[in-house]
Design a protein around this motif. Structure first.
Motif, PDB file in Angstrom:
ATOM      1  N   ASP A  58       0.834  -1.205   0.000  1.00 13.08           N
ATOM      2  CA  ASP A  58       0.000   0.000   0.000  1.00 13.08           C
ATOM      3  C   ASP A  58       0.869   1.255   0.000  1.00 13.08           C
ATOM      4  OD1 ASP A  58      -2.319  -1.466   0.025  1.00 13.08           O
ATOM      5  OD2 ASP A  58      -2.713  -1.217   2.167  1.00 13.08           O
ATOM      6  N   THR A  90       2.232   3.688  -5.879  1.00 14.81           N
ATOM      7  CA  THR A  90       1.440   4.915  -6.046  1.00 14.81           C
ATOM      8  C   THR A  90       1.105   5.176  -7.511  1.00 14.81           C
ATOM      9  OG1 THR A  90       3.481   6.221  -6.167  1.00 14.81           O
ATOM     10  CG2 THR A  90       2.472   5.975  -3.996  1.00 14.81           C
ATOM     11  N   ASN A  91       1.665   4.370  -8.398  1.00 19.10           N
ATOM     12  CA  ASN A  91       1.446   4.548  -9.838  1.00 19.10           C
ATOM     13  C   ASN A  91       1.271   3.167 -10.472  1.00 19.10           C
ATOM     14  OD1 ASN A  91       1.469   5.128 -12.563  1.00 19.10           O
ATOM     15  ND2 ASN A  91       3.559   5.942 -12.605  1.00 19.10           N
ATOM     16  N   LYS A  92       0.061   2.848 -10.899  1.00 24.37           N
ATOM     17  CA  LYS A  92      -0.229   1.510 -11.435  1.00 24.37           C
ATOM     18  C   LYS A  92       0.490   1.241 -12.756  1.00 24.37           C
ATOM     19  CE  LYS A  92      -4.514   3.139 -13.609  1.00 24.37           C
ATOM     20  NZ  LYS A  92      -5.995   3.016 -13.618  1.00 24.37           N
ATOM     21  N   ASP A 126       9.621   4.226  -9.768  1.00 26.38           N
ATOM     22  CA  ASP A 126       8.560   4.774  -8.917  1.00 26.38           C
ATOM     23  C   ASP A 126       8.582   4.221  -7.498  1.00 26.38           C
ATOM     24  OD1 ASP A 126       6.536   6.331 -10.871  1.00 26.38           O
ATOM     25  OD2 ASP A 126       7.386   4.610 -11.921  1.00 26.38           O
ATOM     26  N   GLY A 181       8.179  11.711  -6.248  1.00 21.71           N
ATOM     27  CA  GLY A 181       6.977  10.969  -5.871  1.00 21.71           C
ATOM     28  C   GLY A 181       7.230   9.499  -5.635  1.00 21.71           C
ATOM     29  N   ARG A 239       8.838   6.092  -3.932  1.00 18.17           N
ATOM     30  CA  ARG A 239       8.989   5.731  -2.523  1.00 18.17           C
ATOM     31  C   ARG A 239       9.926   4.548  -2.310  1.00 18.17           C
ATOM     32  NH1 ARG A 239       2.915   6.259   0.188  1.00 18.17           N
ATOM     33  NH2 ARG A 239       2.792   8.550   0.022  1.00 18.17           N
ATOM     34  N   GLU A 263      10.032   9.127   0.786  1.00 19.25           N
ATOM     35  CA  GLU A 263       9.545   9.567  -0.524  1.00 19.25           C
ATOM     36  C   GLU A 263      10.404  10.707  -1.060  1.00 19.25           C
ATOM     37  OE1 GLU A 263       5.750  12.090  -1.962  1.00 19.25           O
ATOM     38  OE2 GLU A 263       5.232  10.096  -1.180  1.00 19.25           O
TER      39      GLU A 263
END
Length: 312
Positions: free
Chosen positions: A18, A22-24, A98, A235, A237, A308
């Motif tokens: 989770d 943050t980016n599919k 990402d 952005g 992580r 991040e």
């Protein structure tokens, strides 16, 4: 719970993924593939994204190669995550990602397989290498290292307060009999340890120290954290799960320093807004729920921390 089931329990699985994804459609790295628990959930969260996995262990690599055949979005590399930069560029064609995931320490399958030499509970060859094809085994190290260096390793990496007494006993034993198996070493350590901790095998700390040294785990971690932070897009992580205080101390200090920004002279009249701060920590350290600990006792010491990147 059967051994087979226990081998596939990933610690803080939902919490870590989770935080990470943050980016599919993004590019991600799993620095510690293991048996692919975190990897598979990351892939489930992705649509057009891709994922690169790392592991030193040849058995883990075989599992990763099977997943690679099942899902073309996934690639696996047999190497330390400390060397991720070159592989990210080779696999993705770009140097930025990402997110990076690290689930540190030895895995349950490695502990449970006596032949790997990590366990002080089950007898096997005294090896302890994540990659049995590289470096020297624990048996070779124990046979040749000086008494002082052996004590220092157990004290620094295992936090074993009786390290000098234990190292002396090991060196006395090896002077007449080679130490080749895990139970052989475990028995020597137990007999030399004058104060057994309640609920903990007396060989725990000594074995931890030797294992960390043999695999250069803390050195790889320090290099790998830097490599991961450098690889993050804005952005992006970094999510790290650690299992003992030495690892967590390194991770906590690293993330704190990254979020603080560059060191400047104390009395320089510069406000925080003018500092070149590129990272921030996300929330507080996360620990497993009571339910997870009750279902998987090996999760009890786990700590998840997230960093991040906020600017280039």
């Amino acid at each position: 719970m059967t051994k087979t089931m226990a081998e596939h329990i990933s610690v803080m699985l939902d919490e870590s993924v989770d935080m990470l994804v943050t980016n599919k459609d993004g590019l991600y790295v799993d620095g510690t593939f293991g048996r692919g628990g975190h990897t598979r959930l990351v892939l489930n969260r992705l649509e057009n994204g891709r994922l690169l996995g790392f592991d030193k262990d040849p058995v883990a690599i075989r599992h990763g190669e099977l997943l690679q055949k099942e899902d073309t979005r996934f690639s696996i590399v047999q190497d330390s995550f400390a060397n991720m930069a070159e592989h990210i560029l080779d696999v993705f064609g770009v140097g930025k990602v990402d997110g990076v995931m690290m689930d540190l320490g030895v895995s349950s399958p490695q502990i449970d397989d006596a032949e790997r030499g990590f366990s002080f509970m089950n007898d096997g060859p005294l090896d302890m290498r994540m990659n049995p094809d590289k470096g020297i085994s624990a048996a070779q190290w124990v046979a040749t290292v000086s008494e002082k260096d052996m004590a220092d390793v157990m004290y620094q990496y295992g936090e074993e307060r009786f390290s000098r007494r234990i190292a002396k006993a090991i060196c006395e034993y090896r002077s007449h009999t080679p130490i080749l198996t895990t139970l052989q070493l475990s028995k020597i350590v137990a007999e030399a340890n004058p104060a057994w901790e309640k609920g903990k095998n007396p060989a725990t700390r000594a074995f931890q120290g030797i294992r960390i040294h043999i695999n250069n785990e803390l050195g790889d971690l320090e290099v790998g954290l830097d490599a991961a932070a450098d690889a993050l897009k804005v952005g992006g992580r970094l999510a790290v799960i650690s299992f003992h205080s030495l690892e967590d101390r390194i991770v906590k200090r690293f993330m704190k320093l990254k979020a603080k920004g560059p060191e400047l002279p104390r009395h320089l009249p510069i406000r925080n807004a003018h500092l070149d701060i590129k990272f921030k920590t996300i929330g507080k350290a996360i620990k497993p729920s009571q339910l997870e600990v009750s279902e998987n006792v090996r999760s009890r010491s786990a700590v998840l921390r997230v960093l991040e990147r906020v600017s280039d």
